[in-house]
Write an enzyme that holds these catalytic residues in place. Structure first.
Site, mmCIF file in Angstrom:
data_model
loop_
_atom_site.group_PDB
_atom_site.id
_atom_site.type_symbol
_atom_site.label_atom_id
_atom_site.label_comp_id
_atom_site.label_asym_id
_atom_site.label_seq_id
_atom_site.Cartn_x
_atom_site.Cartn_y
_atom_site.Cartn_z
ATOM 1 N N ARG A 162 0.837 -1.223 0.000
ATOM 2 C CA ARG A 162 0.000 0.000 0.000
ATOM 3 C C ARG A 162 0.871 1.272 0.000
ATOM 4 O O ARG A 162 0.555 2.251 0.670
ATOM 5 C CB ARG A 162 -0.928 0.038 1.227
ATOM 6 C CG ARG A 162 -1.982 -1.046 1.259
ATOM 7 C CD ARG A 162 -3.028 -0.837 0.167
ATOM 8 N NE ARG A 162 -4.150 -1.743 0.322
ATOM 9 C CZ ARG A 162 -4.170 -3.011 -0.101
ATOM 10 N NH1 ARG A 162 -3.126 -3.531 -0.709
ATOM 11 N NH2 ARG A 162 -5.246 -3.746 0.068
ATOM 12 N N SER A 237 -10.547 -0.577 3.372
ATOM 13 C CA SER A 237 -9.788 -0.754 4.621
ATOM 14 C C SER A 237 -9.313 0.614 5.106
ATOM 15 O O SER A 237 -8.684 1.357 4.360
ATOM 16 C CB SER A 237 -8.542 -1.608 4.382
ATOM 17 O OG SER A 237 -8.900 -2.856 3.852
ATOM 18 N N GLU A 333 -4.604 3.915 6.526
ATOM 19 C CA GLU A 333 -4.261 3.691 5.133
ATOM 20 C C GLU A 333 -4.904 4.789 4.268
ATOM 21 O O GLU A 333 -4.395 5.150 3.212
ATOM 22 C CB GLU A 333 -4.774 2.304 4.729
ATOM 23 C CG GLU A 333 -4.152 1.739 3.485
ATOM 24 C CD GLU A 333 -5.158 1.635 2.368
ATOM 25 O OE1 GLU A 333 -4.850 2.135 1.278
ATOM 26 O OE2 GLU A 333 -6.236 1.070 2.591
HETATM 27 N N1 EPU Z 1 -10.824 -10.620 10.140
HETATM 28 C C1 EPU Z 1 -11.472 -10.718 11.363
HETATM 29 N N2 EPU Z 1 -12.438 -9.783 11.641
HETATM 30 C C2 EPU Z 1 -12.787 -8.820 10.768
HETATM 31 C C3 EPU Z 1 -12.114 -8.733 9.532
HETATM 32 C C4 EPU Z 1 -11.126 -9.648 9.234
HETATM 33 O O1 EPU Z 1 -11.194 -11.572 12.175
HETATM 34 O O2 EPU Z 1 -13.681 -8.036 11.102
HETATM 35 C C5 EPU Z 1 -9.808 -11.637 9.811
HETATM 36 C C6 EPU Z 1 -10.351 -12.588 8.747
HETATM 37 O O3 EPU Z 1 -11.058 -13.632 9.300
HETATM 38 C C7 EPU Z 1 -9.100 -13.057 8.068
HETATM 39 C C8 EPU Z 1 -8.170 -11.851 8.186
HETATM 40 O O4 EPU Z 1 -8.700 -11.039 9.216
HETATM 41 O O5 EPU Z 1 -8.521 -14.117 8.765
HETATM 42 C C9 EPU Z 1 -8.005 -11.105 6.890
HETATM 43 O O6 EPU Z 1 -9.263 -10.607 6.441
HETATM 44 P P1 EPU Z 1 -9.582 -10.330 4.880
HETATM 45 O O7 EPU Z 1 -9.268 -11.522 4.064
HETATM 46 O O8 EPU Z 1 -10.940 -9.757 4.813
HETATM 47 O O9 EPU Z 1 -8.528 -9.282 4.429
HETATM 48 P P2 EPU Z 1 -7.909 -7.976 5.129
HETATM 49 O O10 EPU Z 1 -6.515 -8.291 5.497
HETATM 50 O O11 EPU Z 1 -8.807 -7.478 6.213
HETATM 51 C C10 EPU Z 1 -6.895 -7.026 2.915
HETATM 52 C C11 EPU Z 1 -6.855 -5.716 2.208
HETATM 53 C C12 EPU Z 1 -8.151 -5.484 1.437
HETATM 54 C C13 EPU Z 1 -8.320 -6.601 0.428
HETATM 55 C C14 EPU Z 1 -8.353 -7.933 1.206
HETATM 56 C C15 EPU Z 1 -8.426 -9.128 0.283
HETATM 57 C C16 EPU Z 1 -5.421 -4.265 3.533
HETATM 58 C C17 EPU Z 1 -5.345 -3.087 4.426
HETATM 59 N N3 EPU Z 1 -6.641 -4.635 3.152
HETATM 60 O O12 EPU Z 1 -7.927 -6.941 3.906
HETATM 61 O O13 EPU Z 1 -8.024 -4.262 0.714
HETATM 62 O O14 EPU Z 1 -9.519 -6.458 -0.315
HETATM 63 O O15 EPU Z 1 -7.136 -8.070 1.984
HETATM 64 O O16 EPU Z 1 -7.219 -9.259 -0.399
HETATM 65 O O17 EPU Z 1 -4.392 -4.834 3.176
HETATM 66 C C18 EPU Z 1 -8.470 -1.912 0.818
HETATM 67 O O18 EPU Z 1 -7.249 -1.751 0.801
HETATM 68 O O19 EPU Z 1 -9.269 -0.957 0.879
HETATM 69 C C19 EPU Z 1 -8.983 -3.276 0.832
HETATM 70 C C20 EPU Z 1 -10.295 -3.526 0.950
#
Ligand code: EPU
Length: 337
Positions: A162, A237, A333
């Site tokens: 990012r 995010s 972010e």
């Molecule tokens: N999780 C929780 N609770 C929550 C949300 C997530 O426990 O409320 C856990 C999930 O269960 C999972 C882990 O956190 O084990 C990761 O969650 P997720 O796969 O939804 O991805 P993320 O790390 O929260 C990142 C990116 C997103 C992107 C997704 C999918 C960042 C800051 N965010 O989210 O990007 O769509 O992966 O690749 O890296 C964005 O940048 O705006 C964005 C949406």
């Protein structure tokens, strides 16, 4: 040139901040004219693309330039690859759909990301195991000091998680005019390892997915847990996923055994969404602002009437409580104005 212009339709949080001056530009000439207007009047500048990664915490006492350069062109490289150049004002998801329609592979995992093409390199947008650095070739920028165009290749952009030169020492110095990607015309590299893509495809009984089917799976996953900014104001995010040392992770893991983490050498990336949820924020609303009920990392303008200040203060409370419980400092972010 508009005066005292509401930016509410121009930021996906739907915050009603005002710009002292506002103009939408469709050509590089118009952009240069707008720049000389700002210089003559001593106005500070802000460039807006899709407004999908910005939080206005106050009115902007300068000139906001909405970049609306349009056009997509294709240039075959060889029988396996195609260069695709899109101007900065093209909508990101429409570009992804355009490429999939022509069976060009590489962008499918980045389906349904809000925003425009021109801002995609700034934060090296990424999702489901792909970041734009994986298919990026170059971008053309306007140097705001010299008013000359320059070309930034992959190395010069210094992409990170990012992050890019445009968020670091290049901040405020360039406007991105177009971006060129290298996409596959056949033998597509299908990436289904990340997250729920495989499970989503299995649900539809798909074993060897096409790029179009991967895109469809990504769209379904996103729609199932991310709020649509057209319905509920948000900027995806709100925080980055923090990286901590392996030692700190191991210590925390002893105390919080369910804590997920993605190791990389001697560091571990921890999902901020999990940390925030553990602090009790998931679905919690204060006034007009909430942490999304299905993805705690996304802060939403729950009533549509939130001010940027309210959203910012809410995010500070989240930072404080994560710091207190886990000793980890979350970093925003979203760009704060
Ligand atoms: N999780 C929780 N609770 C929550 C949300 C997530 O426990 O409320 C856990 C999930 O269960 C999972 C882990 O956190 O084990 C990761 O969650 P997720 O796969 O939804 O991805 P993320 O790390 O929260 C990142 C990116 C997103 C992107 C997704 C999918 C960042 C800051 N965010 O989210 O990007 O769509 O992966 O690749 O890296 C964005 O940048 O705006 C964005 C949406």
């Amino acid at each position: 040139m508009q005066e005292n212009f509401s930016l509410k339709p121009y930021n996906t949080f739907g915050v009603d901040a005002k710009a002292k001056y506002f103009t939408e530009i469709n050509t590089v000439e118009a952009l240069k004219e707008a720049l000389s207007f700002s210089k003559d009047n001593g106005l500070s500048l802000l460039f807006l693309g899709g407004g999908s990664n910005i939080l206005f915490t106050r009115d902007f006492d300068g000139l906001v330039i909405q970049l609306n350069l349009k056009g997509i062109s294709l240039q075959p490289l060889d029988e396996n690859e195609m260069l695709v150049t899109a101007k900065s004002g093209e909508n990101w998801h429409e570009l992804v759909m355009f490429c999939l329609d022509k069976n060009l592979g590489g962008l499918e995992n980045l389906s349904l990301i809000p925003g425009n093409v021109g801002t995609s390199p700034m934060q090296n947008i990424g999702a489901y195991g792909t970041e734009i650095k994986d298919i990026f070739v170059r971008c053309t920028v306007l140097n705001l000091e010299t008013l000359e165009t320059e070309v930034f290749d992959l190395e010069k952009c210094r992409f990170g998680y990012r992050d890019s030169i445009f968020k670091q020492e290049g901040k405020g110095k360039y406007v991105i005019l177009d971006v060129t990607f290298k996409l596959t015309t056949r033998n597509h590299r299908i990436k289904t390892e990340y997250g729920a893509i495989k499970t989503e495809l299995e649900k539809s009984g798909i074993e060897n997915p096409t790029i179009q089917e991967v895109s469809q799976a990504v769209i379904s996953i996103r729609q199932s847990k991310l709020p649509d900014p057209k319905e509920t104001g948000n900027a995806g995010s709100f925080f980055k996923n923090p990286t901590i040392s392996l030692t700190q992770f191991e210590a925390l893991h002893e105390q919080f055994q369910m804590m997920p983490g993605y190791p990389n050498n001697d560091t571990v990336k921890v999902p901020a969404g999990w940390l925030i949820e553990q602090c009790g924020w998931k679905g919690k609303q204060i006034g007009n602002v909430a942490a999304h009920k299905l993805q705690a990392l996304v802060i939403v303008n729950a009533t549509g009437n939130a001010s940027g200040k309210e959203i910012f203060d809410f995010s500070t409370e989240i930072i404080n409580s994560v710091k207190e419980k886990f000793g980890i400092e979350l970093e925003r972010e979203v760009n704060i104005m």
